[in-house]
Design an enzyme around this catalytic site. Structure first.
Site, mmCIF file in Angstrom:
data_model
loop_
_atom_site.group_PDB
_atom_site.id
_atom_site.type_symbol
_atom_site.label_atom_id
_atom_site.label_comp_id
_atom_site.label_asym_id
_atom_site.label_seq_id
_atom_site.Cartn_x
_atom_site.Cartn_y
_atom_site.Cartn_z
ATOM 1 N N LYS A 12 0.828 -1.228 0.000
ATOM 2 C CA LYS A 12 0.000 0.000 0.000
ATOM 3 C C LYS A 12 0.856 1.269 0.000
ATOM 4 C CE LYS A 12 -4.598 0.803 1.600
ATOM 5 N NZ LYS A 12 -5.191 0.752 0.269
HETATM 6 C C1 PLP Z 1 -5.204 -2.273 -4.572
HETATM 7 C C2 PLP Z 1 -6.153 -2.648 -3.490
HETATM 8 N N1 PLP Z 1 -6.608 -3.915 -3.413
HETATM 9 C C3 PLP Z 1 -7.458 -4.313 -2.452
HETATM 10 C C4 PLP Z 1 -7.938 -3.425 -1.505
HETATM 11 C C5 PLP Z 1 -8.873 -3.913 -0.430
HETATM 12 O O1 PLP Z 1 -8.207 -3.998 0.801
HETATM 13 P P1 PLP Z 1 -8.974 -3.855 2.169
HETATM 14 O O2 PLP Z 1 -10.074 -4.817 2.162
HETATM 15 O O3 PLP Z 1 -7.949 -4.155 3.211
HETATM 16 O O4 PLP Z 1 -9.479 -2.455 2.232
HETATM 17 C C6 PLP Z 1 -7.512 -2.095 -1.546
HETATM 18 C C7 PLP Z 1 -7.998 -1.135 -0.568
HETATM 19 O O5 PLP Z 1 -7.338 -0.781 0.352
HETATM 20 C C8 PLP Z 1 -6.591 -1.695 -2.550
HETATM 21 O O6 PLP Z 1 -6.153 -0.438 -2.625
#
Ligand code: PLP
Length: 312
Positions: A154
């Site tokens: 992230k």
């Molecule tokens: C690229 C990406 N994939 C998946 C997710 C979903 O992750 P989460 O369920 O932890 O929010 C996110 C969101 O944060 C994201 O930015």
């Protein structure tokens, strides 16, 4: 909208939480962020932060990739966030954006040890209207490879990949993008994880297909197994499997559970929201609003007063 935020170790209005134009993270993308939701439940009169501890634990681990230090523990950060909710007197659904970054204001990519972090809560409703299902399209951009910029971390700079994909998908008339990996397997959406219902099983790409290891993904896998007795399989997914699937959906903190009823101009299943997606969406909604006792441990009630652990 000018909520109170945590910035440079102080509570300040959002309008005063600003950085220098030469900040390393702004120039080179060297930040790591999170997204946490809080849902206000009228009946219970409380605001529930969803899996906040897991989000802060992931954030601290992800910061290690860029060697950014966040001194407080994950538990202290949860309490700080609840405190922010109380200070802002939020009685609405919210979204919290923690961001940690390389904060030196100078030219030059070599990182140093100047780090900073902020926690910014804002009132927030639906990210995407998925009540009737959404459309998705496979985009021409490929998902970033782990050995280029790790998608699981992230990292701010990595989201250029998501911005390009979303822009292409929207301009092509789709609600959301679907990324393929360089080897041609489904990775995820631009800001969300991906699920497929096929042959009675719930299938999702493995963590090693360049996905973000989503916390909503983990929640949905748990609900599917525990509450619906579904077999959940993590394996690579071919593009053509999408067209032959019974149901597809995205999951994520922002999108929640978004059923996909059309992919690349092809209807999925009946062309309407399928029974597995509908049931899981409701289960997730109930669990995150504090209506399912079994999942109450996912939630931090923000309005129950508790001592502030980080000075300010
Ligand atoms: C690229 C990406 N994939 C998946 C997710 C979903 O992750 P989460 O369920 O932890 O929010 C996110 C969101 O944060 C994201 O930015």
């Amino acid at each position: 909208m000018n909520p109170i935020v945590w910035f440079n170790n102080r509570f300040v209005p959002l309008s005063e939480a600003n950085v220098n134009i030469l900040t390393h993270a702004l120039n080179y993308g060297t930040g790591v962020f999170e997204g946490i939701r809080g849902y206000f439940d009228e009946k219970q009169g409380d605001l529930f932060l969803v899996r906040a501890l897991e989000h802060y634990e992931r954030w601290k681990r992800n910061c290690g990739v860029l060697r950014i230090a966040i001194p407080p523990s994950a538990a202290d950060l949860v309490e700080l966030t609840a405190d922010l909710c109380r200070r802002n007197e939020f009685h609405t659904d919210i979204y919290v954006r923690p961001i940690a970054y390389k904060s030196a204001a100078r030219i030059g990519v070599a990182p140093d040890d100047q780090d900073a972090y902020a926690v910014v809560p804002v009132p927030f409703g639906a990210y995407i209207d998925s009540r009737r299902g959404i459309s998705a399209g496979v985009v021409s951009w490929r998902r970033i490879e782990d050995n280029a910029i790790p998608g699981r971390a992230k990292i701010c700079g990595a989201y250029v990949n998501s911005v390009l994909a979303t822009d292409e998908a929207r301009r092509n008339g789709f609600d959301e993008a679907i990324f393929l990996t360089e080897s041609g397997h489904i990775a995820e959406g631009a800001t969300c994880n991906f699920f497929m219902v096929r042959h009675g099983k719930l299938v999702t790409p493995p963590a090693t297909d360049n996905i973000l290891e989503g916390i909503t993904r983990a929640s949905i896998m748990e609900l599917a197994a525990n509450e619906m007795g579904l077999e959940v399989v993590e394996r690579s997914i071919d593009r053509s499997e999408l067209y032959m699937s019974d149901e597809l959906f995205f999951t994520g903190t922002a999108v929640e559970l978004a059923p996909i009823i059309e992919v690349d101009h092809r209807s999925i299943g009946s062309g309407r929201i399928g029974p597995v997606s509908a049931k899981l969406k409701n289960l997730y909604l109930d669990a995150t609003r504090g209506r399912l006792v079994r999942y109450r441990h996912w939630l931090t009630p923000a309005h129950v007063p508790a001592p502030v652990l980080i000075g300010g």
